[in-house]
Design an enzyme around this catalytic site. Structure first.
Site, PDB file in Angstrom:
ATOM      1  N   ARG A  95       0.807  -1.221   0.000  1.00  0.00           N
ATOM      2  CA  ARG A  95       0.000   0.000   0.000  1.00  0.00           C
ATOM      3  C   ARG A  95       0.841   1.272   0.000  1.00  0.00           C
ATOM      4  NH1 ARG A  95      -4.451  -1.525   4.520  1.00  0.00           N
ATOM      5  NH2 ARG A  95      -5.300   0.527   4.023  1.00  0.00           N
ATOM      6  N   LYS A 191     -18.192   7.317  -1.626  1.00  0.00           N
ATOM      7  CA  LYS A 191     -17.756   7.891  -0.347  1.00  0.00           C
ATOM      8  C   LYS A 191     -17.594   9.391  -0.486  1.00  0.00           C
ATOM      9  CE  LYS A 191     -15.437   3.999   1.870  1.00  0.00           C
ATOM     10  NZ  LYS A 191     -14.207   3.555   2.540  1.00  0.00           N
ATOM     11  N   ASP A 218     -13.189  -6.866  -2.962  1.00  0.00           N
ATOM     12  CA  ASP A 218     -12.003  -6.008  -2.918  1.00  0.00           C
ATOM     13  C   ASP A 218     -10.783  -6.914  -2.907  1.00  0.00           C
ATOM     14  OD1 ASP A 218     -10.520  -3.702  -2.878  1.00  0.00           O
ATOM     15  OD2 ASP A 218     -11.432  -2.893  -1.059  1.00  0.00           O
ATOM     16  N   ASP A 222      -8.302  -5.521   5.622  1.00  0.00           N
ATOM     17  CA  ASP A 222      -7.290  -5.223   6.631  1.00  0.00           C
ATOM     18  C   ASP A 222      -7.976  -5.029   7.987  1.00  0.00           C
ATOM     19  OD1 ASP A 222      -5.125  -4.454   8.133  1.00  0.00           O
ATOM     20  OD2 ASP A 222      -4.669  -2.665   6.963  1.00  0.00           O
TER      21      ASP A 222
END
Length: 311
Positions: A95, A191, A218, A222
């Site tokens: 990430r 969002k 997805d 996490d």
């Protein structure tokens, strides 16, 4: 060329499963820590001019797993392996793929440089958060996807009038590809940044979910916050039931406890990240990527097309 497959301590079970599919024995290596916390690796068999694959995923402690992999690569290079392929089911620091604020690193690029320096000639990985990470490498990268594994499972469930939903806008492309595999429509959760705070909240579902089974899709789960918000929102919009699917079950912190209590009929993940018994519950299904990785290794070793696996 002789093929040998070694596994780091984070992926012993997955490595054995891969080897079973290929009908070979896992490579023998002695891996331990000295009293001063230094990691030591000794390869216990001849690898000279062999086609060697090293399987190691990213699990806590992430730095320890990464350094162990680098040391294994170095040991194999110094033992005159013919070709060394690093197989990373879940890529370390995946990430950290861009410089999105001042004075921060691009750690995914640093990891790429470290792998090449340590001796990797090729990299195999699954479902990167960002496709551009492949461009960080100066060596070949086989970027696999676990979507066929997940899609095969959901097709067997014969869900009527289902819809795949991306839990946030960043997951839309992945959700579209997954929906195409299932032959169902796609929707996504929108969002918006809250004006009074620095937070972001799911506010709308773009697409029709009313009265339909929803599959939230997805690449990883996490902390589970995004998944839980999306679940709540699609149920508010009239979804009949909620399933969820992802490749990487990171489930950090209290994520497993929180997601297990959510109104999700089933969460389907793969074993790119080992899921210990303490993080499992009845509604969690773990599918193996061992057959996918085994076939990829076979094709690389024989010079066949890897991309044909997904056509």
């Amino acid at each position: 060329m002789d093929v040998k497959i070694f596994g780091g301590r984070a992926t012993q079970e997955l490595t054995v499963a891969i080897c079973q599919h290929l009908g070979v024995h896992a490579g023998r290596a002695d891996i331990f820590k000295f009293s001063n916390d230094n990691t030591f690796v000794r390869i216990l068999e001849n690898v000279r001019e062999a086609d060697v694959f090293v399987v190691q995923t990213s699990v806590p402690p992430v730095d320890e797993a990464l350094v162990e992999l680098l040391i294994m690569l170095d040991a194999l290079r110094r033992a005159s392996a013919g070709r060394i392929t690093a197989v990373l089911p879940y890529y370390p620091y995946v990430r950290s793929d861009k410089k999105d604020q001042p004075r921060v690193p691009i750690t995914a690029r640093l990891v790429a440089d470290l792998l090449v320096t340590a001796g990797a000639d090729r990299v195999v990985t699954i479902d990167l958060t960002a496709d551009q990470i492949q461009g960080f490498f100066t060596i070949p990268v086989d970027h696999l996807t676990a979507q066929p594994v997940l899609a095969r499972y959901f097709r067997s469930k014969h869900l009527t009038d289902a819809v795949v939903v991306a839990p946030d806008p960043g997951a839309v492309k992945r959700a579209q590809r997954f929906a195409e595999r299932l032959g169902v429509p796609v929707a996504f959760v929108d969002k918006r940044r809250l004006p009074a705070t620095s937070g972001v909240r799911a506010t709308a579902v773009v697409g029709d979910v009313r009265g339909r089974p929803v599959i939230l899709f997805d690449e990883e789960v996490d902390q589970g916050t995004t998944l839980l918000e999306a679940t709540e929102l699609v149920l508010e919009r009239g979804a009949a039931e909620v399933y969820a699917a992802c490749t990487h079950a990171v489930l950090s912190g209290l994520a497993a406890e929180r997601v297990s209590k959510a109104p999700i009929r089933e969460l389907v993940v793969t074993d790119t990240v080992p899921v210990p018994p303490s993080k499992r519950w009845n509604a969690l299904t773990v599918l193996s990527v061992a057959p996918l990785l085994a076939e990829t290794i076979r094709r690389i070793s024989t010079g066949e097309s890897v991309s044909a696996l997904f056509e």
